[in-house]
Write an enzyme that holds these catalytic residues in place. Sequence first.
Site, mmCIF file in Angstrom:
data_model
loop_
_atom_site.group_PDB
_atom_site.id
_atom_site.type_symbol
_atom_site.label_atom_id
_atom_site.label_comp_id
_atom_site.label_asym_id
_atom_site.label_seq_id
_atom_site.Cartn_x
_atom_site.Cartn_y
_atom_site.Cartn_z
ATOM 1 C CG ASP A 107 -2.267 1.102 1.107
ATOM 2 O OD1 ASP A 107 -2.545 1.329 -0.113
ATOM 3 O OD2 ASP A 107 -1.623 2.312 2.412
ATOM 4 C CD GLU A 191 -4.886 1.320 -3.728
ATOM 5 O OE1 GLU A 191 -6.093 1.708 -4.389
ATOM 6 O OE2 GLU A 191 -3.969 0.846 -3.124
ATOM 7 C CG ASP A 274 -0.814 2.944 5.943
ATOM 8 O OD1 ASP A 274 -2.251 4.091 5.677
ATOM 9 O OD2 ASP A 274 -0.633 3.194 7.083
#
Length: 331
Positions: A107, A191, A274
Amino acid sequence: MPIVEAERKGSPVGPPAFKSRKDKRQAVRFTANARWKITEKGRLLLPKIGALRVLWSRTLPSTPATVTVIKDSAGRYFASFVIETDPDTDAQHWPVGEVAGREVGLDMGLTHFAVLDNGEKVTSPRFLRRAEKKLKKLQREHSRKQKGSKNKEKSRLRLARQHAKVADARHAFHHQLSSKLIREHQAVHAETLNVKGLARGKLAKSIHDAGWSSFLDMLSYKAKRYGRDFQRTGRRFPSSQRCSNPACHHIDGPKPLNIRTWACPACGTIHDRDTNAARNTLQEGQRMRAMVAEGRAETENACGAPVRPGTQSRHSAMKQEATESHTSRAA
Ligand SMILES: [Zn+2]
């Protein structure tokens, strides 16, 4: 590789004609036809310029076909070589068999550079933070100098040099981290950030500074080079809203950035914001990877363009331009 000084026999000639680029760097390229070479003493011999002393930052694995001489905005000169890499040598370098089944979800964030699905939080290293701190100090000093003064010009140059140092340090950090992640895992899932959308807002500076896209590009080309998988999950996937408990996957709605932990109302799991997002990214990446393996979805190539599974050979030779960036005084 930084160029330190130039030596040339015969009549003096002017500096090479640089083609201007948008990014204020100037570059001139010599192909094999230009008959440039690296001398036995390790100097770079360029046509019409002469022998240049180079601070070699690494040994070249093979004979390069072209050299590009770059002058950056801080007035430093670099030599950049295009090298053919050998896929078999690369495969031996970091054997993929040693990391079979090891996958990681990332992340990318603002509080930390990246958070891993195992809860590990990666912040930028001290050498980078120190360089950034000095840059801020020089920026403050520069703004106080009188316009048009000699001191202003001196501080402008100092500022440009420090900007270059920060960029170099960030580049080195991105290389270190991307190499570590690729070396230690068979698959890396990250991501795809809506960087453009975010950058319009207040976060613009942090996003620009973090340089996520260059980091993701490194992961992508290193994965390809070393036979790993790099998977980007979709922007629309709600990685920070979904409970990462595989038995739950309750979607809890958006949360403001100041909410660091939350409890899932469906299953009661307490989540670090997170780490939960990184776990979701891992799960989503694995799901997408399985679809690609079954031929039901498309994957991404190194440039981020969609490719049908099976059309790209991992073992095809690829070119990689190694732009060296080490600090030196201008030639
Ligand atoms: Zn839950």
